[in-house]
Design a protein around this motif. Structure first.
Motif, PDB file in Angstrom:
ATOM      1  N   ARG A  10      27.380  29.894 -25.604  1.00 30.65           N
ATOM      2  CA  ARG A  10      27.392  31.146 -26.362  1.00 30.65           C
ATOM      3  C   ARG A  10      27.158  30.901 -27.842  1.00 30.65           C
ATOM      4  O   ARG A  10      26.411  31.611 -28.501  1.00 30.65           O
ATOM      5  N   GLY A  28      23.759  30.052 -28.628  1.00 34.59           N
ATOM      6  CA  GLY A  28      22.812  31.135 -28.343  1.00 34.59           C
ATOM      7  C   GLY A  28      21.879  30.853 -27.197  1.00 34.59           C
ATOM      8  O   GLY A  28      20.764  31.365 -27.153  1.00 34.59           O
ATOM      9  N   THR A  30      20.945  31.958 -24.368  1.00 37.18           N
ATOM     10  CA  THR A  30      21.117  33.148 -23.552  1.00 37.18           C
ATOM     11  C   THR A  30      19.760  33.621 -23.072  1.00 37.18           C
ATOM     12  O   THR A  30      18.733  33.164 -23.536  1.00 37.18           O
ATOM     13  N   ASN A  90      17.711  37.419 -21.880  1.00 36.93           N
ATOM     14  CA  ASN A  90      17.846  38.871 -21.891  1.00 36.93           C
ATOM     15  C   ASN A  90      17.598  39.410 -20.497  1.00 36.93           C
ATOM     16  O   ASN A  90      16.712  38.953 -19.799  1.00 36.93           O
ATOM     17  N   GLU A 131      22.047  40.419 -23.855  1.00 34.49           N
ATOM     18  CA  GLU A 131      21.953  38.969 -23.738  1.00 34.49           C
ATOM     19  C   GLU A 131      23.015  38.454 -22.777  1.00 34.49           C
ATOM     20  O   GLU A 131      24.165  38.838 -22.858  1.00 34.49           O
ATOM     21  N   ILE A 150      11.579  38.555 -29.869  1.00 34.88           N
ATOM     22  CA  ILE A 150      12.976  38.253 -29.592  1.00 34.88           C
ATOM     23  C   ILE A 150      13.541  39.046 -28.422  1.00 34.88           C
ATOM     24  O   ILE A 150      14.616  38.724 -27.941  1.00 34.88           O
ATOM     25  N   TYR A 161      13.100  34.348 -24.708  1.00 35.56           N
ATOM     26  CA  TYR A 161      12.910  34.074 -26.132  1.00 35.56           C
ATOM     27  C   TYR A 161      13.651  32.821 -26.589  1.00 35.56           C
ATOM     28  O   TYR A 161      13.137  32.023 -27.368  1.00 35.56           O
ATOM     29  N   PHE A 162      14.858  32.661 -26.074  1.00 35.31           N
ATOM     30  CA  PHE A 162      15.607  31.463 -26.470  1.00 35.31           C
ATOM     31  C   PHE A 162      14.777  30.210 -26.211  1.00 35.31           C
ATOM     32  O   PHE A 162      14.681  29.322 -27.054  1.00 35.31           O
TER      33      PHE A 162
END
Lengths: 475, 313
Positions: free
Chosen positions: A49, A52, A54, A56, A65, A227, A232-233
């Motif tokens: 977490r 980030g 994550t 979507n 997220e 994003i 995206y991550f």
């Protein structure tokens, strides 16, 4: 522990003995305090977490997220098993590239009658714009994520070829990082092949695909839809790890016949674009005119040999689920060898006999949309209610060509860590393959996805799946 | 670097600075509400005005109560400048420019967002307000600390700091703009305890009540405060200091890129203008007019930087 003998468990044999690759791990595990492991598991979640990691989820409230749950029991593959898998994957990826070259040039395979012409000509994934266009080094699919499932000691099947834009490699890398941080001692007790070279290799592999007109050191960039994209991550992670720019369509334009990105110092030329945007959205002048995600005119630059797009547009024709059933023939046609890895038996619902069989046996089959992905729009017969079956039958009858069906495989299991200790769950495996004119490179292991629900066969992260670190042991 | 990345860094730090300033503004307003028993509506109104969200507030509420103002400024997602909105925007920008940030900066801004989303889930009772506001400021400071401690001193760093400085100048100027009448020399003659409270509020809204006392030997006059907020060269939130910082940062970029832009002329003008003035001459010209002109200049400078460094298409 409840072992269901009908499934092949990769850690524990039926009589309760531990299989060879897991010996050292099991010896370690049996000495662990469960509450310490529980705490570690919480740490891992907090780590994901905080950093980030994550994705979507679509369809829920505006691009929420989520975390992909991480299970701390590794999935372990022996060196012998891996060698065979890697050979099979390499053969398959080689054949797929040759198929793509052929299908966009002389179409020998259609002339030879191996694949019905209609299956190509009427397929949305086939891009007429690519006919006669030869990408640098004849490479079409530079980055592949072959989905593999296992049903027995030596029974591996390819489930999907994912030749267009496979995702998940960031989880492979982060899972390993997490394990190294949480349990460093495991890596001195087990000799695990490293995966951390992937970003370096990816960059090298992409640079090796630079267009012939590029003379200096090639500039590589990743194109993301932005994003809000589910992956995206991963896009930003890979850009960061490779040390290349992460661009969106509105950062790019055509300048003097090249693709250039808008920088604080003016426009800068890009030579290789690793795009994580679908074909349809790539170029509003050549494909979907309403697309805001692509670059107007990029196809013309591509055609002029001034940029390499990876994976090449039109690659989707090779991982289309309707084409899938022909892959063993494709392998044989181009390489002259029998396919090393098996295909899952597939019923093409476009064929009347197959459709009849599928409708008669719907409750035992898995039915997938030909162009679907991510586990959306799929029916798992044995898990479906009467109503779901009836609804799906309607869909099938109204548009049979949109579906294929496969028998429900008895996927292998690997234990996950639960309150009571270990409990088996079904898994699959997505190894990641890099293709360049210099050769084919497969990172040992890949991403193991695990269905966290007891008995469930759906491993997709969007449908409640989790992941595990995947180890390939040194010999 | 990409123009978009420069823009993302700039806005990320503008929004972080804004979250911090909102916390200061509420702190100051809350203090007045505690120390004055009579009607505090006009003070809360000026808080909302300073935050620049009067129109949005008036569309929802009929009166200025501490409860409504605090909720609107902290938690209301309809308010484009509420703490929760700007913290979310800061993180969205950070995600966009993730590759230009160190892990530590990213984690700090992500943790800020996670902690604040949780903390601002439900209305904040008065008893918890001071702790929460401290938390908002602390998180923003952590991001800034990570920036200073871990980022390369290159254009990434410059654009991040330019965002902070522009927002800072804008905020201090707006505080003066809303409270200018309490800072006029004539206000000295009023000299009532009420005005002292007003002055202290102004200083508290820029976290300067203590530094001002240190520098001014404890003496508080309206022109002394105005001079401090506008022209002081040591106070990091004065208009002069923020402008000087901007000029310095833009000069680094010009040197780094080997190219001067229109924004360089604008900032030179802005700094020269402040240098030419004494607090006396500002009062002669009209404090209100001077500050209004500054806010306009500062906005124009921001827009020019966006254009010169190609933040947008």
């Amino acid at each position: 522990m409840d072992t269901k003998p009908i499934h092949f468990d990769e850690m524990l044999a039926a009589e309760g003995s531990v299989r060879a690759p897991y010996h050292a791990y099991e010896a370690w595990f049996s000495k662990q305090n469960p509450s310490r492991l529980k705490a570690k598991s919480k740490d891992a979640e907090a780590f994901f977490r905080r950093t980030g990691i994550t994705f979507n989820v679509y369809g829920k409230e505006a691009a929420q997220e989520r975390l992909i749950p991480f299970d701390l029991i590794p999935r372990i593959i022996s060196s012998r098993e891996w060698t065979k898998l890697a050979k099979g994957i390499e053969q398959r990826v080689r054949a797929i590239n040759m198929f793509l070259y052929d299908i966009y040039h002389r179409q020998e395979i259609l002339r030879a009658g191996i694949i019905p012409t209609d299956l190509i000509a009427k397929n949305d994934a086939f891009l007429p714009q690519m006919i006669g266009l030869t990408p640098p080094g004849d490479v079409y699919t530079h980055i592949v994520g072959t989905d593999i499932v296992r049903t027995g000691e030596d029974d591996f099947y390819v489930l999907e070829d994912n030749a267009r834009t496979p995702s998940g490699v960031s989880y492979m890398l982060e899972n390993r990082e997490t394990m190294l941080q949480m349990f460093p001692e495991l890596f001195s007790q087990n000799r695990v092949k490293p995966v951390s070279d992937y970003p370096k290799n990816l960059r090298k592999s992409l640079a090796a695909c630079a267009p012939p007109n590029c003379t200096g050191k090639p500039t590589v960039a990743i194109l993301t839809p932005g994003i809000h994209n589910s992956a995206y991550f991963e896009h930003s992670f890979l850009a960061d790890q490779m040390g290349v720019e992460l661009v969106e369509g509105h950062d790019l334009r055509v300048v003097d016949g090249h693709i250039a990105m808008r920088t604080t110092k003016g426009h800068k030329q890009i030579d290789v674009l690793y795009r994580r945007v679908d074909d349809d959205y790539l170029d509003p002048l050549n494909f979907r005119p309403d697309s805001m995600l692509g670059v107007p005119g990029i196809m013309d630059v591509y055609r002029a040999g001034n940029i390499t797009i990876t994976n090449a547009p039109g690659t989707g024709i090779a991982d289309d689920k309707a084409i899938y059933s022909y892959i063993p023939d494709i392998v044989e046609f181009y390489t002259g060898e029998k396919a090393i890895l098996r295909n899952v038996e597939t019923y093409r619902c476009a064929e009347p006999d197959a459709l009849k069989y599928v409708l008669d046996n719907l409750a035992e089959l898995v039915v997938k949309e030909v162009h679907g992905s991510g586990g959306y729009g799929m029916l798992v017969g044995p898990a479906a209610s009467k109503k779901e079956l009836a609804d799906f039958e309607q869909k099938l009858r109204s548009n049979p060509a949109n579906y294929i069906a496969q028998p429900t495989l008895s996927l292998s299991t690997v234990p996950i860590f639960v309150k009571k200790g270990l409990s088996p769950r079904h898994v699959d495996l997505r190894p990641f393959v890099l293709v360049s004119p210099n050769g084919i490179e497969i990172t040992p292991g890949g991403l193991t996805r695990v269905a966290l629900q007891e008995g469930s066969l759906v491993v997709n992260s969007s449908q409640g799946g989790g992941t595990k670190d995947t180890w390939v042991l040194e010999e | 670097m990409l123009g978009k990345t420069a823009g993302g860094l700039y806005w990320m730090f503008r929004f972080l600075e804004r979250s911090e300033n909102i916390a200061r503004l509420i702190e100051a307003g809350f203090r007045i509400a505690l120390t004055r028993s009579n009607d505090t509506a006009s003070d809360w109104k000026s808080v909302v005005t300073t935050a620049g969200v009067r129109r949005g507030y008036d569309a929802i509420y009929d009166s200025y109560t501490s409860e409504n103002v605090v909720d609107f400024l902290l938690r209301d997602t309809r308010n484009p400048s509420s703490a929760i909105t700007v913290i979310d925007k800061a993180r969205t920008n950070a995600r966009m420019v993730r590759t230009a940030l160190t892990t530590e900066v990213w984690e700090a801004v992500n943790e800020n967002w996670m902690a604040m989303k949780k903390a601002l889930k439900s209305p904040i009772p008065d008893t918890e307000l001071p702790a929460l506001l401290g938390e908002v400021r602390r998180h923003s400071a952590l991001v800034r600390g990570a920036l200073h401690g871990t980022m390369l001193r290159n254009d990434n760093y410059d654009f991040a700091r330019i965002g902070t400085a522009i927002e800072r100048a804008d905020y201090t100027a707006r505080i003066i703009d809303v409270k200018y009448y309490t800072l006029l020399p004539s206000a000295n003659f009023v000299g009532s305890p009420l005005d002292n409270v007003q002055w202290e509020t102004v200083l508290r809204s820029v976290s300067a009540h203590r530094s001002f006392r240190w520098l001014g030997d404890g003496e508080m006059t309206s022109s002394g405060i105005a001079e401090f907020l506008i022209l002081d060269s040591r106070f990091p939130r004065s208009l002069y200091f923020a402008s000087k910082t901007l000029r310095e940062l833009l000069a680094y970029l010009a040197e780094d890129y080997g190219e001067r832009h229109a924004c360089h002329d604008l900032i030179d003008e802005q700094v020269a203008n402040l240098r030419q003035h004494t607090i006396r001459s500002i009062f002669d010209e009209g404090l209100h007019e001077f500050i209004s002109a500054f806010i306009r200049q500062n906005n124009a400078l921001g827009a020019q930087i966006e254009q010169d460094y190609r933040f947008n298409k």
